[in-house]
Motif scaffolding. Structure first.
Motif, PDB file in Angstrom:
ATOM      1  N   ARG A  84      12.284   8.593   4.188  1.00 16.46           N
ATOM      2  CA  ARG A  84      12.597   9.872   4.994  1.00 16.46           C
ATOM      3  C   ARG A  84      11.796  10.956   4.922  1.00 16.46           C
ATOM      4  O   ARG A  84      11.060  11.251   3.887  1.00 16.46           O
ATOM      5  N   ALA A  85      11.492  11.511   6.099  1.00 13.25           N
ATOM      6  CA  ALA A  85      10.559  12.468   6.376  1.00 13.25           C
ATOM      7  C   ALA A  85      10.465  13.710   5.188  1.00 13.25           C
ATOM      8  O   ALA A  85       9.439  13.993   4.477  1.00 13.25           O
TER       9      ALA A  85
ATOM     10  N   ASP B 114       1.207   3.301   2.296  1.00 19.70           N
ATOM     11  CA  ASP B 114       1.664   3.376   3.470  1.00 19.70           C
ATOM     12  C   ASP B 114       3.134   2.842   3.566  1.00 19.70           C
ATOM     13  O   ASP B 114       3.802   3.363   4.438  1.00 19.70           O
ATOM     14  N   HIS B 115       3.357   1.831   2.701  1.00 19.52           N
ATOM     15  CA  HIS B 115       4.816   1.353   2.725  1.00 19.52           C
ATOM     16  C   HIS B 115       5.872   2.401   2.679  1.00 19.52           C
ATOM     17  O   HIS B 115       6.963   2.313   3.332  1.00 19.52           O
TER      18      HIS B 115
ATOM     19  N   ARG C  20       0.843  -1.247   0.020  1.00 16.29           N
ATOM     20  CA  ARG C  20       0.033  -0.182   0.061  1.00 16.29           C
ATOM     21  C   ARG C  20       0.911   0.929   0.006  1.00 16.29           C
ATOM     22  O   ARG C  20       2.162   1.152   0.425  1.00 16.29           O
TER      23      ARG C  20
ATOM     24  N   ILE D  18       5.055   5.810   3.107  1.00 16.60           N
ATOM     25  CA  ILE D  18       5.026   6.670   3.998  1.00 16.60           C
ATOM     26  C   ILE D  18       5.627   6.360   5.454  1.00 16.60           C
ATOM     27  O   ILE D  18       6.327   7.352   6.107  1.00 16.60           O
ATOM     28  N   GLU D  19       5.520   5.202   5.711  1.00 19.31           N
ATOM     29  CA  GLU D  19       5.922   4.525   7.088  1.00 19.31           C
ATOM     30  C   GLU D  19       7.565   4.441   6.935  1.00 19.31           C
ATOM     31  O   GLU D  19       8.258   4.412   7.947  1.00 19.31           O
ATOM     32  N   ASN D  20       7.992   4.126   5.598  1.00 12.57           N
ATOM     33  CA  ASN D  20       9.386   3.912   5.621  1.00 12.57           C
ATOM     34  C   ASN D  20      10.336   4.891   4.966  1.00 12.57           C
ATOM     35  O   ASN D  20      11.811   4.909   5.198  1.00 12.57           O
TER      36      ASN D  20
ATOM     37  N   ILE E  94       9.113  12.298   1.626  1.00 13.25           N
ATOM     38  CA  ILE E  94       7.850  12.079   1.723  1.00 13.25           C
ATOM     39  C   ILE E  94       6.932  13.394   1.990  1.00 13.25           C
ATOM     40  O   ILE E  94       5.837  13.535   1.183  1.00 13.25           O
ATOM     41  N   ASP E  95       7.286  14.431   2.716  1.00  9.88           N
ATOM     42  CA  ASP E  95       6.439  15.462   2.843  1.00  9.88           C
ATOM     43  C   ASP E  95       6.630  16.274   1.355  1.00  9.88           C
ATOM     44  O   ASP E  95       5.339  16.769   1.225  1.00  9.88           O
TER      45      ASP E  95
END
Ligand SMILES: CCCCCCCC(=O)SCCNC(=O)CCNC(=O)[C@H](O)C(C)(C)COP(=O)(O)OP(=O)(O)OC[C@H]1O[C@@H](n2cnc3c(N)ncnc32)[C@H](O)[C@@H]1OP(=O)(O)O
Length: 176
Positions: A152-153, A145-146, A143, A148-150, A156-157
Motif C-alpha cells: 500500500r502506497a 520492487d516486489h 527484488r 514497492i509494486e505490491n 511504502i512511501d
C-alpha cells in the motif's frame, strides 16, 4: 550460502521492518527476537501472551505458524537476499500454554536458483525443551520492487523516506 557479511553467530538481528507483526514493535505483535546462528541458521524466542490465544490459555495455531514463518524469514539476514514465503507446512506437535517462552531455530537446507528450502522447530521453555511445532518451508527470492509494486502506497512511501528502513533494504540488495 552464508554471505561473507552475515552477522556473526550470536549477534541479534533486529527488526527488518519496525511495523512487522513478527519482529517489529507492534503492540499486538509477537515481539520475536532473533539471533544469527552458525552457517545459515538462526535462533529466536517469543513469549506467548494472552492476546495470542486460540483456545482458553493456549496459543492460536496461526500465531505459532507466524512465529515459525518469521524465524524462517530471518534467514534472509544470513544470506543477504530478500525472500518471501511461498509455502509453509506446519506440524503442531504439542499445545503451547500462554506464558510459554517458545525457543525457535531455523536453517536453510537447500537452495535452487531463487528457491530457498528451509526448516524450523519451536520448543517449549528452553532450546532443548519439548518440541511443540515444526515447519518445512519454501521461500522465493524477490527484488525490493516486489514490495514497492505490491505494498500500500502509504506504508511504502513512509518506508522509502525512513533512513533506517532504506539502510536495511540496501544491505539486502547486495546480491543481484
Ligand atoms: C522481507 C522479509 C519478510 C519476512 C517475513 C516473514 C515471511 C513472510 O511472511 S513473507 C509474506 C508472505 N508471502 C507472500 O506474500 C508471497 C506471496 N507470493 C508471491 O508474491 C509470489 O507467488 C512469489 C514471489 C512467492 C513467487 O512468484 P514469482 O516471483 O512470479 O515466482 P514463480 O516464477 O511463480 O516461482 C518461482 C519458483 O518457485 C516455485 N514456487 C513458487 N511458489 C511456490 C509454492 N507455493 N509452492 C511450491 N513452489 C512454488 C515455482 O514453481 C518456481 O519454481 P521453478 O523455478 O522451479 O519453476
Amino acid at each position: 550460502m552464508r554471505h561473507p557479511d552475515a552477522p556473526a553467530p550470536g549477534e541479534p538481528l533486529g527488526a527488518h521492518y519496525d511495523q512487522c507483526f513478527g519482529c517489529g514493535h507492534q503492540p499486538g505483535g509477537l515481539g520475536l527476537i532473533a539471533r544469527a546462528g552458525e552457517d545459515v541458521s538462526v535462533t529466536a524466542e517469543f513469549t506467548v501472551r494472552s492476546g495470542h490465544q486460540g483456545a482458553p490459555g493456549l496459543a492460536h495455531g496461526g500465531v505459532l505458524a507466524a512465529a515459525l514463518d518469521e524465524t524462517l524469514g530471518s534467514l534472509n539476514w544470513l544470506q543477504r537476499t530478500i525472500t518471501v514465503t511461498g509455502r509453509l507446512e506446519t506440524d503442531f506437535v504439542r499445545p503451547v500454554p500462554v506464558g510459554t517462552e517458545l525457543h525457535l531455530e531455523a536453517q536453510v537446507t537447500a537452495v535452487h536458483g531463487r528457491k530457498v528450502y528451509c526448516s524450523a522447530t519451536g520448543r517449549i521453555g528452553a532450546p532443548d525443551g519439548p518440541v511443540a511445532v515444526r515447519a518445512q518451508a519454501l521461500f522465493i527470492e524477490v527484488r525490493v520492487d516486489h514490495f514497492i509494486e505490491n505494498g500500500r502506497a502509504e506504508e511504502i512511501d513512509a518506508a522509502l523516506t525512513d533512513p533506517d528502513q532504506v539502510k536495511v533494504a540496501r544491505a539486502f540488495e547486495v546480491n543481484p
